[in-house]
Design a protein around this motif. Sequence first.
Motif, PDB file in Angstrom:
ATOM      1  N   UNK A  54       0.848  -1.191   0.000  1.00 50.68           N
ATOM      2  CA  UNK A  54       0.000   0.000   0.000  1.00 50.68           C
ATOM      3  C   UNK A  54       0.886   1.245   0.000  1.00 50.68           C
ATOM      4  N   UNK A  55       0.321   2.378  -0.393  1.00 53.33           N
ATOM      5  CA  UNK A  55       1.115   3.587  -0.601  1.00 53.33           C
ATOM      6  C   UNK A  55       0.669   4.739   0.298  1.00 53.33           C
ATOM      7  N   UNK A  56       1.636   5.576   0.645  1.00 52.65           N
ATOM      8  CA  UNK A  56       1.365   6.872   1.259  1.00 52.65           C
ATOM      9  C   UNK A  56       2.038   7.913   0.370  1.00 52.65           C
ATOM     10  N   UNK A  68      18.358   9.577  -1.513  1.00 50.95           N
ATOM     11  CA  UNK A  68      18.131   8.187  -1.121  1.00 50.95           C
ATOM     12  C   UNK A  68      18.408   8.013   0.369  1.00 50.95           C
ATOM     13  N   UNK A  69      17.351   7.781   1.132  1.00 48.00           N
ATOM     14  CA  UNK A  69      17.462   7.565   2.570  1.00 48.00           C
ATOM     15  C   UNK A  69      16.391   6.573   3.008  1.00 48.00           C
ATOM     16  N   UNK A  70      16.624   5.838   4.099  1.00 47.83           N
ATOM     17  CA  UNK A  70      15.565   4.972   4.622  1.00 47.83           C
ATOM     18  C   UNK A  70      14.348   5.801   5.022  1.00 47.83           C
ATOM     19  N   UNK A  71      13.160   5.265   4.789  1.00 44.78           N
ATOM     20  CA  UNK A  71      11.930   5.978   5.125  1.00 44.78           C
ATOM     21  C   UNK A  71      11.929   6.414   6.582  1.00 44.78           C
ATOM     22  N   UNK A  72      12.341   5.510   7.469  1.00 45.57           N
ATOM     23  CA  UNK A  72      12.257   5.793   8.905  1.00 45.57           C
ATOM     24  C   UNK A  72      13.304   6.792   9.392  1.00 45.57           C
ATOM     25  N   UNK A  73      14.247   7.166   8.532  1.00 48.37           N
ATOM     26  CA  UNK A  73      15.189   8.223   8.919  1.00 48.37           C
ATOM     27  C   UNK A  73      14.656   9.597   8.532  1.00 48.37           C
ATOM     28  N   UNK A  74      13.599   9.614   7.710  1.00 49.52           N
ATOM     29  CA  UNK A  74      13.044  10.877   7.216  1.00 49.52           C
ATOM     30  C   UNK A  74      11.678  11.175   7.833  1.00 49.52           C
ATOM     31  N   UNK A  75      10.827  10.153   7.955  1.00 47.99           N
ATOM     32  CA  UNK A  75       9.451  10.353   8.422  1.00 47.99           C
ATOM     33  C   UNK A  75       9.184   9.579   9.707  1.00 47.99           C
ATOM     34  N   UNK A  76       8.201  10.080  10.465  1.00 47.52           N
ATOM     35  CA  UNK A  76       7.718   9.353  11.634  1.00 47.52           C
ATOM     36  C   UNK A  76       6.209   9.516  11.741  1.00 47.52           C
ATOM     37  N   UNK A  86       8.135  -3.495   7.711  1.00 44.38           N
ATOM     38  CA  UNK A  86       9.527  -3.901   7.533  1.00 44.38           C
ATOM     39  C   UNK A  86      10.018  -3.524   6.143  1.00 44.38           C
ATOM     40  N   UNK A  87      11.129  -2.817   6.091  1.00 48.57           N
ATOM     41  CA  UNK A  87      11.764  -2.417   4.824  1.00 48.57           C
ATOM     42  C   UNK A  87      10.838  -1.637   3.890  1.00 48.57           C
ATOM     43  N   UNK A  88      10.218  -0.560   4.372  1.00 49.29           N
ATOM     44  CA  UNK A  88       9.447   0.294   3.458  1.00 49.29           C
ATOM     45  C   UNK A  88      10.406   1.025   2.519  1.00 49.29           C
ATOM     46  N   UNK A  89       9.896   1.490   1.401  1.00 48.91           N
ATOM     47  CA  UNK A  89      10.724   2.229   0.450  1.00 48.91           C
ATOM     48  C   UNK A  89      10.024   3.532   0.079  1.00 48.91           C
ATOM     49  N   UNK A  90      10.792   4.466  -0.477  1.00 48.03           N
ATOM     50  CA  UNK A  90      10.166   5.686  -0.984  1.00 48.03           C
ATOM     51  C   UNK A  90      10.879   6.134  -2.248  1.00 48.03           C
ATOM     52  N   UNK A  91      10.123   6.795  -3.119  1.00 47.81           N
ATOM     53  CA  UNK A  91      10.666   7.278  -4.386  1.00 47.81           C
ATOM     54  C   UNK A  91       9.902   8.526  -4.794  1.00 47.81           C
ATOM     55  N   UNK A  92      10.582   9.416  -5.498  1.00 49.46           N
ATOM     56  CA  UNK A  92       9.915  10.613  -5.990  1.00 49.46           C
ATOM     57  C   UNK A  92       9.079  10.246  -7.208  1.00 49.46           C
ATOM     58  N   UNK A 101       6.151   3.294  -0.107  1.00 47.36           N
ATOM     59  CA  UNK A 101       5.535   1.971  -0.256  1.00 47.36           C
ATOM     60  C   UNK A 101       5.724   1.218   1.052  1.00 47.36           C
ATOM     61  N   UNK A 102       4.619   0.864   1.687  1.00 51.55           N
ATOM     62  CA  UNK A 102       4.689   0.211   2.988  1.00 51.55           C
ATOM     63  C   UNK A 102       5.345  -1.161   2.883  1.00 51.55           C
ATOM     64  N   UNK A 103       6.107  -1.505   3.915  1.00 55.28           N
ATOM     65  CA  UNK A 103       6.800  -2.784   3.946  1.00 55.28           C
ATOM     66  C   UNK A 103       5.958  -3.874   4.591  1.00 55.28           C
ATOM     67  N   UNK A 104       6.623  -4.926   5.031  1.00 57.03           N
ATOM     68  CA  UNK A 104       5.923  -6.059   5.613  1.00 57.03           C
ATOM     69  C   UNK A 104       5.264  -5.737   6.943  1.00 57.03           C
TER      70      UNK A 104
END
Length: 285
Positions: A54-56, A68-76, A86-92, A101-104
């Motif tokens: 699922x997406x935010x 390029x940074x881990x999602x959890x280092x940028x957002x809370x 687990x292991x979410x990703x983000x892209x412009x 993109x939400x992880x596990x």
Amino acid sequence: MKGVVSILLSVVAVLFLLEAGCGEEKTQPRNVPPSIYQVIFSDENANSSVDSGDKIIVAFDRHIIVASNPVTSVFELSNGSDSFGTDPTMAQTSGHALTITLGGSPSLTVDSSNFITSQIRIKASVPFGAIKDATWGTSVTGGGSYSTVEGKVGYKAPRLQSAVYTDIDTSGSLTQGDTITLTFSGNVTVFTTATYWPGRTFILPVDWDGFGSGAYAQQTGPTTVVITIGAGAKFRVSGVHTVGQYAVDSPSGIDIAIKIANGLLTYDVGGGVKITVPPTAVDIQ
């Protein structure tokens, strides 16, 4: 007197460019960091639950560059029990938006009506330059107020899917009356059944691209909007538009307008509730 004439000519030139669609707001003042404007959840498989994939979509108030940074280092997320998984990703995915993109095994707060009520913000410890103003290079700052995530489980947010230019008069060049047909991945609703100025809902992100003087748009079907370009329209069909490539004469794209007002371009999630269609940049073919 000469100075007055010069000022008047400058004002006229600016007004012409705005009318022609070459003055869409893409930047903010120097040294003002980008800020979140809107956040939208999309249940990508429409299975009425929050799960992996699922997406935010996080929209900002101007064009940005995303490092390029881990999602959890940028957002809370505000709720301690909420998680990007687990292991979410983000892209412009837009000139002014990124997609997480939400992880596990993710978790978001959902109310009794199935609406998402989670809140998100930039972390106070966000790495410098993680997200910055595309024009001035000003980096986001974190630790401010939270933004509510809009959306409802069971509903996938429609995105702009394609933009096809048609040379109506077969002149081989952009002329008033030619069209751009926009197709969305799901049903959308514009704010009026009449024609309207396309700059209210869409933006041409390449510098000095514009819809032209007298351009208008109208919804022509549940998933389509047609823009009829005006005099002096400027955009490039050849080549493929790339997010972040905005120099004059770069291949042109189109996107949802920056800081689009509520109610102008929406999708229905039931119960009379409509949510703004999230930004997604596509190439003009």
